[in-house]
Enzyme design. Structure first.
Site, short mmCIF file in Angstrom:
data_model
loop_
_atom_site.label_atom_id
_atom_site.label_comp_id
_atom_site.label_asym_id
_atom_site.label_seq_id
_atom_site.Cartn_x
_atom_site.Cartn_y
_atom_site.Cartn_z
N ASP A 67 -20.97 -9.67 -44.93
CA ASP A 67 -21.28 -8.26 -44.64
C ASP A 67 -20.02 -7.41 -44.58
O ASP A 67 -18.90 -7.92 -44.57
CB ASP A 67 -22.07 -8.15 -43.33
CG ASP A 67 -21.48 -8.97 -42.18
OD1 ASP A 67 -20.34 -9.44 -42.31
OD2 ASP A 67 -22.17 -9.12 -41.16
N ASN A 136 -28.37 -10.51 -30.13
CA ASN A 136 -29.81 -10.33 -30.32
C ASN A 136 -30.36 -11.25 -31.42
O ASN A 136 -31.46 -11.06 -31.91
CB ASN A 136 -30.12 -8.86 -30.67
CG ASN A 136 -29.38 -8.39 -31.91
OD1 ASN A 136 -28.72 -9.18 -32.58
ND2 ASN A 136 -29.50 -7.10 -32.22
N HIS A 138 -28.97 -11.70 -34.40
CA HIS A 138 -28.72 -11.28 -35.79
C HIS A 138 -27.76 -12.22 -36.50
O HIS A 138 -26.90 -12.83 -35.87
CB HIS A 138 -28.28 -9.81 -35.87
CG HIS A 138 -26.88 -9.49 -35.46
ND1 HIS A 138 -26.59 -8.72 -34.36
CD2 HIS A 138 -25.69 -9.80 -36.02
CE1 HIS A 138 -25.28 -8.59 -34.27
NE2 HIS A 138 -24.71 -9.23 -35.26
N GLU A 143 -30.53 -7.34 -38.49
CA GLU A 143 -30.93 -7.06 -37.12
C GLU A 143 -32.41 -7.42 -36.92
O GLU A 143 -33.15 -7.56 -37.90
CB GLU A 143 -30.75 -5.56 -36.85
CG GLU A 143 -29.31 -5.07 -36.97
CD GLU A 143 -28.47 -5.33 -35.72
OE1 GLU A 143 -28.77 -6.28 -34.97
OE2 GLU A 143 -27.50 -4.57 -35.51
#
Ligand code: GLP
Length: 245
Positions: A67, A136, A138, A143
């Site tokens: 990313d 979370n 990810h 996400e």
């Protein structure tokens, strides 16, 4: 899934670096999928040491990163380009022309995502994908969502991720709001996956991701369906699933 428990961050890094080193030794022209964040820094340090000792040769390897922040140029000190050069690429002998990351400076998201997917496909796909995991759940910048994403795409970062990543910027306002990321499908197409997790603050999400239901609300949970995943985590990160591993 194969679970490897390390006593601390340093041991986690060494064990995970061994998995990457084995990949490169067994297949010198490996296509490596690489990751950023604080978790992989110890792995890269170890790989650099082995390279300097003459034990690890990256001259035939290629790499794709997961990313990149959209809107940051490669020379921005918080870009993932910069991070990778600082922590790994500048210290090993991987050829510059075999390194690829999403280009954060390319504001045409559709064109950049299509270019990146085509480049991964043209290289023959990723042999070993290294992953960290966000608080979370990810992976990359995928996400929590209603569905699992497919190819490389542009995402809006969640408040939780902006908060978690603001420690690297002057303030939360400076954290880019968007990023380009390989999709969950791209990640799942890697032939092998190595995921590393460190720290007690990730203990709940480790249990949810690897032992809970498979749901796009916890993106890493899909790894349960991959045939070749190695999870290397320290005792703190595994502290809430001792009964399960
Ligand atoms: C960022 C990256 C992820 C990384 C995550 C966790 O959001 N895009 O690839 O896994 O942070 O980072 P850390 O290892 O610093 O906890």
């Amino acid at each position: 899934m194969k679970f490897i428990c390390a006593k601390d961050y340093q041991e986690m890094s060494r064990k995970a670096a061994s998995v990457i080193a084995a990949q490169v030794v067994l297949k010198p022209d490996s296509i490596l999928g690489l990751a950023t964040g604080s978790s992989p820094i110890g792995i890269y340090e170890q790989l650099v040491v082995w390279h300097r000792q003459g034990d690890l040769d990256f001259s035939q390897c290629s790499s794709f990163n997961l990313d990149e922040y959209r809107g940051l140029t490669a020379d921005h000190d918080q870009s993932y380009h910069y991070f990778m050069h600082q922590h790994l690429f500048d210290a090993i002998n991987i050829p510059a022309e075999r390194i690829d990351l999403p280009d954060g400076a390319q504001m045409d998201a559709a064109a950049e995502c299509a270019r990146y997917d085509a480049a991964i496909a043209a290289a023959g796909g990723v042999d070993l994908q290294l992953l960290g995991m966000g608080l979370n759940g990810h992976i990359g910048f995928n996400e929590p969502d209603e569905v699992f994403s497919k190819g490389t795409h542009c995402v809006d970062l969640t408040t939780s991720t902006i908060e978690a990543n603001k420690r690297f910027f002057a303030s939360a306002d400076d954290v880019p709001r968007q990023a380009y990321t390989m999709g969950v499908q791209t990640i799942m197409q890697a032939r092998k996956i190595l995921i590393i997790i460190s720290g007690e603050n990730k203990a709940d999400i480790v249990r949810e991701a690897f032992f809970g239901p498979i749901t796009p609300q916890v993106p890493a949970s899909i790894l349960q369906l991959h045939p070749d995943v190695t999870v290397v985590a320290d005792e703190a990160a595994f502290s809430k699933c001792r009964d399960l591993i």
